[in-house]
Design a protein around this motif. Structure first.
Motif, PDB file in Angstrom:
ATOM      1  N   SER A 118      -1.664   5.460  -8.782  1.00 36.73           N
ATOM      2  CA  SER A 118      -2.157   4.376  -7.843  1.00 36.73           C
ATOM      3  C   SER A 118      -1.263   3.578  -6.840  1.00 36.73           C
ATOM      4  O   SER A 118      -1.573   3.196  -5.674  1.00 36.73           O
ATOM      5  N   ALA A 119      -0.273   3.292  -7.559  1.00 40.02           N
ATOM      6  CA  ALA A 119       0.857   2.377  -6.387  1.00 40.02           C
ATOM      7  C   ALA A 119       1.340   3.408  -5.534  1.00 40.02           C
ATOM      8  O   ALA A 119       1.501   3.001  -4.348  1.00 40.02           O
ATOM      9  N   LYS A 120       1.588   4.618  -5.660  1.00 39.67           N
ATOM     10  CA  LYS A 120       1.774   5.639  -4.397  1.00 39.67           C
ATOM     11  C   LYS A 120       0.879   5.972  -3.669  1.00 39.67           C
ATOM     12  O   LYS A 120       1.096   5.887  -2.353  1.00 39.67           O
ATOM     13  N   ALA A 121      -0.332   5.746  -4.003  1.00 36.83           N
ATOM     14  CA  ALA A 121      -1.580   6.065  -3.191  1.00 36.83           C
ATOM     15  C   ALA A 121      -1.789   4.762  -2.332  1.00 36.83           C
ATOM     16  O   ALA A 121      -1.735   5.046  -1.080  1.00 36.83           O
ATOM     17  N   VAL A 122      -1.381   3.559  -2.618  1.00 31.55           N
ATOM     18  CA  VAL A 122      -1.293   2.259  -1.935  1.00 31.55           C
ATOM     19  C   VAL A 122      -0.289   2.574  -1.039  1.00 31.55           C
ATOM     20  O   VAL A 122      -0.435   2.161   0.399  1.00 31.55           O
ATOM     21  N   GLU A 123       0.862   2.934  -1.323  1.00 35.43           N
ATOM     22  CA  GLU A 123       2.208   3.159  -0.426  1.00 35.43           C
ATOM     23  C   GLU A 123       1.659   4.013   0.678  1.00 35.43           C
ATOM     24  O   GLU A 123       2.126   3.812   1.640  1.00 35.43           O
ATOM     25  N   GLU A 124       1.243   5.191   0.143  1.00 34.03           N
ATOM     26  CA  GLU A 124       0.934   6.115   1.270  1.00 34.03           C
ATOM     27  C   GLU A 124      -0.142   5.780   2.212  1.00 34.03           C
ATOM     28  O   GLU A 124      -0.060   5.998   3.681  1.00 34.03           O
TER      29      GLU A 124
ATOM     30  N   ILE B 234      -1.191   5.917 -19.377  1.00 33.97           N
ATOM     31  CA  ILE B 234      -1.481   4.407 -18.589  1.00 33.97           C
ATOM     32  C   ILE B 234      -0.325   4.208 -17.487  1.00 33.97           C
ATOM     33  O   ILE B 234      -0.867   4.152 -16.531  1.00 33.97           O
ATOM     34  N   GLU B 235       0.995   4.670 -17.843  1.00 37.44           N
ATOM     35  CA  GLU B 235       1.918   4.431 -16.917  1.00 37.44           C
ATOM     36  C   GLU B 235       1.856   5.463 -15.704  1.00 37.44           C
ATOM     37  O   GLU B 235       1.980   5.126 -14.538  1.00 37.44           O
ATOM     38  N   HIS B 236       1.456   6.828 -15.859  1.00 41.66           N
ATOM     39  CA  HIS B 236       1.409   7.722 -14.830  1.00 41.66           C
ATOM     40  C   HIS B 236      -0.018   7.178 -13.903  1.00 41.66           C
ATOM     41  O   HIS B 236       0.346   7.475 -12.499  1.00 41.66           O
TER      42      HIS B 236
END
Length: 184
Positions: free
Chosen positions: A168-174, A161-163
């Motif tokens: 998803s947070a990294k995808a939003v940042e990108e 779940i953490e991964h």
């Protein structure tokens, strides 16, 4: 009695109520509550008595969180999110989105608190946000329990779940960086 007569009476009552509510502000020399004379105190008592004489509908209409304000209609519309979340209880846990339900859970928790702090305090909005948070907690718990049953341990399910959340947070940042580069 005809419906047009009822409509006319409704119009006259609401018009009179709105005039009476703004009467202290139209009076010449209104200094505010802090600097009023003793006469103003008796006027405030009369205004309170007049409010008690108003019908329930008139009090609801003239309230700062009444029917004619966004403070009433926003929570009414937000119940659709709660109903959709409850409808998702019937869906299998593997088909639920963790990020979506975690967002619902966080939104419900944060805004329940803020609805009781803001002025005017909006208990209807606090109630809908509380139930939205509850729906999010139930769904996130279902997802966690399903993943734990698949992996066999709680630690692995939590890591998975953490991964997913980090990815998803990294995808939003990108996506945000890409959009920023396009605009420059």
């Amino acid at each position: 009695m005809s419906t047009s007569r009822i409509g006319l009476r409704f119009f006259q009552n609401t018009r009179a109520a709105s005039r009476n509510a703004s009467a202290p502000f139209r009076r010449q020399g209104f200094q505010g509550r802090r600097f009023q004379s003793s006469e103003a105190g008796s006027e405030a008592g009369a205004a309170a008595q007049k409010q008690q004489q108003q019908s329930t509908f008139q009090r609801l209409w003239n309230s700062p969180i009444g029917i004619k304000t966004v403070h009433f209609w926003a929570p009414v519309m937000k119940w659709a999110l709660v109903i959709a979340g409850v409808a998702d209880f019937a869906r299998p846990a593997e088909k639920l989105s963790l990020t979506q339900n975690a967002a619902l859970m966080a939104t419900g928790a944060i805004w329940t608190r803020w609805c009781l702090i803001i002025k005017p305090r909006n208990v209807l909005l606090a109630a809908v946000n509380f139930f939205l948070g509850c729906v999010g907690v139930v769904q996130v718990s279902r997802i966690f329990l399903w993943r734990r049953s698949q992996t066999g341990s709680s630690a692995e399910a939590a890591k998975e779940i953490e991964h997913e959340v980090v990815d998803s947070a990294k995808a939003v940042e990108e996506n945000a960086k890409g959009a920023l580069q396009k605009s420059n």
